[in-house]
Motif scaffolding. Structure first.
Motif, PDB file in Angstrom:
ATOM      1  N   LEU A 130       0.830  -1.212   0.000  1.00 18.11           N
ATOM      2  CA  LEU A 130       0.000   0.000   0.000  1.00 18.11           C
ATOM      3  C   LEU A 130       0.859   1.254   0.000  1.00 18.11           C
ATOM      4  N   ILE A 131       1.893   1.258   0.826  1.00 15.87           N
ATOM      5  CA  ILE A 131       2.796   2.410   0.888  1.00 15.87           C
ATOM      6  C   ILE A 131       3.522   2.576  -0.447  1.00 15.87           C
ATOM      7  N   PHE A 132       4.003   1.462  -1.012  1.00 16.12           N
ATOM      8  CA  PHE A 132       4.688   1.496  -2.305  1.00 16.12           C
ATOM      9  C   PHE A 132       3.766   2.048  -3.386  1.00 16.12           C
ATOM     10  N   GLY A 133       2.559   1.513  -3.460  1.00 16.47           N
ATOM     11  CA  GLY A 133       1.603   1.974  -4.464  1.00 16.47           C
ATOM     12  C   GLY A 133       1.233   3.431  -4.281  1.00 16.47           C
ATOM     13  N   PHE A 134       1.026   3.846  -3.033  1.00 20.79           N
ATOM     14  CA  PHE A 134       0.701   5.246  -2.768  1.00 20.79           C
ATOM     15  C   PHE A 134       1.850   6.144  -3.221  1.00 20.79           C
ATOM     16  N   GLY A 135       3.066   5.749  -2.890  1.00 23.45           N
ATOM     17  CA  GLY A 135       4.230   6.549  -3.280  1.00 23.45           C
ATOM     18  C   GLY A 135       4.371   6.654  -4.787  1.00 23.45           C
ATOM     19  N   LEU A 136       4.154   5.534  -5.493  1.00 23.11           N
ATOM     20  CA  LEU A 136       4.229   5.586  -6.954  1.00 23.11           C
ATOM     21  C   LEU A 136       3.137   6.476  -7.533  1.00 23.11           C
ATOM     22  N   GLY A 137       1.925   6.363  -6.980  1.00 23.94           N
ATOM     23  CA  GLY A 137       0.829   7.209  -7.461  1.00 23.94           C
ATOM     24  C   GLY A 137       1.064   8.668  -7.148  1.00 23.94           C
ATOM     25  N   TYR A 138       1.516   8.945  -5.929  1.00 17.85           N
ATOM     26  CA  TYR A 138       1.739  10.327  -5.498  1.00 17.85           C
ATOM     27  C   TYR A 138       2.841  10.995  -6.318  1.00 17.85           C
ATOM     28  N   SER A 139       3.878  10.222  -6.649  1.00 24.78           N
ATOM     29  CA  SER A 139       4.999  10.786  -7.409  1.00 24.78           C
ATOM     30  C   SER A 139       4.745  10.766  -8.918  1.00 24.78           C
ATOM     31  N   HIS A 140       3.591  10.288  -9.317  1.00 22.85           N
ATOM     32  CA  HIS A 140       3.184  10.191 -10.725  1.00 22.85           C
ATOM     33  C   HIS A 140       3.998   9.175 -11.510  1.00 22.85           C
ATOM     34  N   MET A 141       4.724   8.299 -10.817  1.00 23.29           N
ATOM     35  CA  MET A 141       5.525   7.295 -11.513  1.00 23.29           C
ATOM     36  C   MET A 141       4.674   6.122 -11.980  1.00 23.29           C
ATOM     37  N   ALA A 142       3.399   6.098 -11.640  1.00 22.29           N
ATOM     38  CA  ALA A 142       2.494   5.051 -12.112  1.00 22.29           C
ATOM     39  C   ALA A 142       1.858   5.432 -13.443  1.00 22.29           C
ATOM     40  N   ARG A 143       2.295   6.528 -14.010  1.00 15.78           N
ATOM     41  CA  ARG A 143       1.780   6.975 -15.306  1.00 15.78           C
ATOM     42  C   ARG A 143       2.827   6.704 -16.375  1.00 15.78           C
TER      43      ARG A 143
END
Length: 154
Positions: free
Chosen positions: A19-32
């Motif tokens: 959850l923390i990993f996914g949140f961090g990726l989403g927050y940093s826009h690296m999931a785009r």
């Protein structure tokens, strides 16, 4: 060691880490994928800072934990490092991984997080990762089987 020997919080803490990993990726826009592609074209250099942050935290924990703790608290196994030699498999595998990353615009961890930010098209890349990993497993098992067969049976 059997999974039942693990601490009862082992799996929930893995989920919290995810959850923390996914949140961090989403927050940093690296999931785009477009952000990752911008990095690969040297238009946005935010990705190295995100990667450095993760590597820094991991490095500190991997350095300090064996010194501060007798055993890992959740697995009760010995601390150990598994070093993979730098060989042709690492070189070729890394190159193939890089081509896949460049074509899809996303690495595996961020691909899953990308689902969380609403990118359903990424399911094509995730399906490709599973099919590619499965194909590599078949290829390796056939190569291992041919290596184990007798060279010249009389």
């Amino acid at each position: 060691m059997a999974g039942s020997d693990r601490h009862p919080l082992f799996m929930p803490l893995i989920a919290v880490g995810g959850l923390i990993f996914g949140f961090g990726l989403g927050y940093s826009h690296m999931a785009r994928p477009e952000v990752v592609l911008d990095f690969l074209q040297f238009d946005d250099l935010g990705l190295p800072f995100v990667m450095f942050g993760g590597a820094l935290v991991t490095g500190v924990v991997y350095f300090l934990a064996p010194k501060l703790l007798e055993r890992p608290p959740l697995t009760n196994r010995n601390f150990e490092r598994r070093l993979k030699p730098f060989d042709n498999q690492v070189l070729v595998g890394g190159g193939v991984f890089g081509v896949g990353w460049g074509l899809s615009g996303i690495c595996p961890g961020a691909a899953y997080a990308s689902l969380g930010v609403g990118n359903l098209t990424i399911l094509w890349a995730i399906a490709g990762m599973f099919i590619g990993a499965y194909a590599q497993g078949l290829w390796r098992s056939r190569a291992d089987a041919s290596d184990a067969s007798p060279a010249g049976a009389d």
